[in-house]
Motif scaffolding. Structure first.
Motif, mmCIF file in Angstrom:
data_model
loop_
_atom_site.group_PDB
_atom_site.id
_atom_site.type_symbol
_atom_site.label_atom_id
_atom_site.label_comp_id
_atom_site.label_asym_id
_atom_site.label_seq_id
_atom_site.Cartn_x
_atom_site.Cartn_y
_atom_site.Cartn_z
ATOM 1 N N ALA A 1 1.504 12.988 3.435
ATOM 2 C CA ALA A 1 2.591 12.363 3.670
ATOM 3 C C ALA A 1 2.866 11.415 2.458
ATOM 4 O O ALA A 1 3.865 10.800 2.252
ATOM 5 N N VAL A 2 1.415 10.527 1.887
ATOM 6 C CA VAL A 2 1.795 9.562 1.347
ATOM 7 C C VAL A 2 2.094 9.696 -0.225
ATOM 8 O O VAL A 2 3.017 9.047 -1.358
ATOM 9 N N VAL A 3 2.088 11.355 -0.262
ATOM 10 C CA VAL A 3 2.593 11.631 -1.744
ATOM 11 C C VAL A 3 4.188 12.105 -1.837
ATOM 12 O O VAL A 3 4.969 11.525 -2.842
ATOM 13 N N ALA A 4 4.585 12.122 -0.306
ATOM 14 C CA ALA A 4 6.195 12.738 -0.436
ATOM 15 C C ALA A 4 6.407 11.318 -0.513
ATOM 16 O O ALA A 4 7.521 11.502 -1.231
ATOM 17 N N VAL B 1 -5.357 15.774 5.508
ATOM 18 C CA VAL B 1 -4.695 16.360 5.009
ATOM 19 C C VAL B 1 -2.693 15.692 5.032
ATOM 20 O O VAL B 1 -2.149 15.949 4.330
ATOM 21 N N VAL B 2 -2.626 15.549 6.340
ATOM 22 C CA VAL B 2 -0.970 15.446 6.662
ATOM 23 C C VAL B 2 -0.897 13.902 6.578
ATOM 24 O O VAL B 2 -0.056 13.353 5.166
ATOM 25 N N ALA C 1 5.132 8.072 4.527
ATOM 26 C CA ALA C 1 3.937 7.657 5.297
ATOM 27 C C ALA C 1 3.518 7.293 6.725
ATOM 28 O O ALA C 1 2.972 7.612 7.133
ATOM 29 N N ALA C 2 4.191 6.188 6.707
ATOM 30 C CA ALA C 2 3.982 5.018 8.037
ATOM 31 C C ALA C 2 4.514 6.001 8.998
ATOM 32 O O ALA C 2 3.377 6.156 10.382
ATOM 33 N N PHE C 3 5.712 6.308 9.031
ATOM 34 C CA PHE C 3 6.092 7.261 10.132
ATOM 35 C C PHE C 3 5.465 8.414 10.814
ATOM 36 O O PHE C 3 5.317 9.090 11.716
ATOM 37 N N LEU C 4 4.658 9.261 9.916
ATOM 38 C CA LEU C 4 4.304 9.709 10.128
ATOM 39 C C LEU C 4 2.806 10.022 10.721
ATOM 40 O O LEU C 4 2.357 10.701 11.580
#
Length: 156
Positions: free
Chosen positions: A42-45, A37-38, A12-15
């Protein structure tokens, strides 16, 4: 342009840092996705990645407990062949080392160094390092002489 957001990164931090740096990207699986949404995706991923890692580690521990030999069988046979080649190469190097030392030890015996302790001391005085670069001991001299026996009992 990316096919799926979760293929870009599971961190998530990268995105979020990409977004902060001004990098704009469009995911084919959600072209209407905005920054919110992104960020959520990202957190869900990232959470999904952690769950997969935890489940995989637990499954490997359980498989080992059942006695399963992990890895592909063809890789394991390659590993065994590699270990055999390594042992053969090590034996060749040791044999060469023993042949190199045989005349030196014979000369020391001719000079009066008869015991293993005397031979070890003479090798150390001459500055001849042991196989791993250390000093000679009675045990190492014994190993060299034992290895020389099948080669030539007269020169060792």
């Amino acid at each position: 342009m990316i096919a799926k957001l979760d293929r870009l990164s599971c961190d998530a931090a990268f995105l979020l840092n990409l977004q902060k740096a001004g990098v704009r990207f469009v995911a084919a699986d959600g072209p209407e996705a905005n920054e919110l949404v992104v960020g959520i995706m990202a957190v869900v991923a990232q959470a999904e990645r952690k769950m997969i890692l935890t489940r995989t580690k637990a499954a490997l521990v359980a498989a080992k407990a059942r006695g399963v030999r992990l890895g592909k069988p063809e890789n394991l046979s390659n590993q065994e062949a590699g270990q055999m080649r390594g042992r053969m190469q090590q034996a060749r190097r040791a044999g060469k080392r023993f042949k190199d030392l045989a005349p030196v030890i014979s000369a020391m015996r001719a000079e009066g160094a008869v015991s293993l302790r005397q031979i070890a001391a003479a090798l150390n005085v001459r500055g001849i390092p042991a196989a791993r670069g250390g000093t000679w001991s009675v045990a190492l001299v014994r190993q060299v002489l034992a290895a020389c026996q099948p080669v030539n009992t007269l020169t060792c």
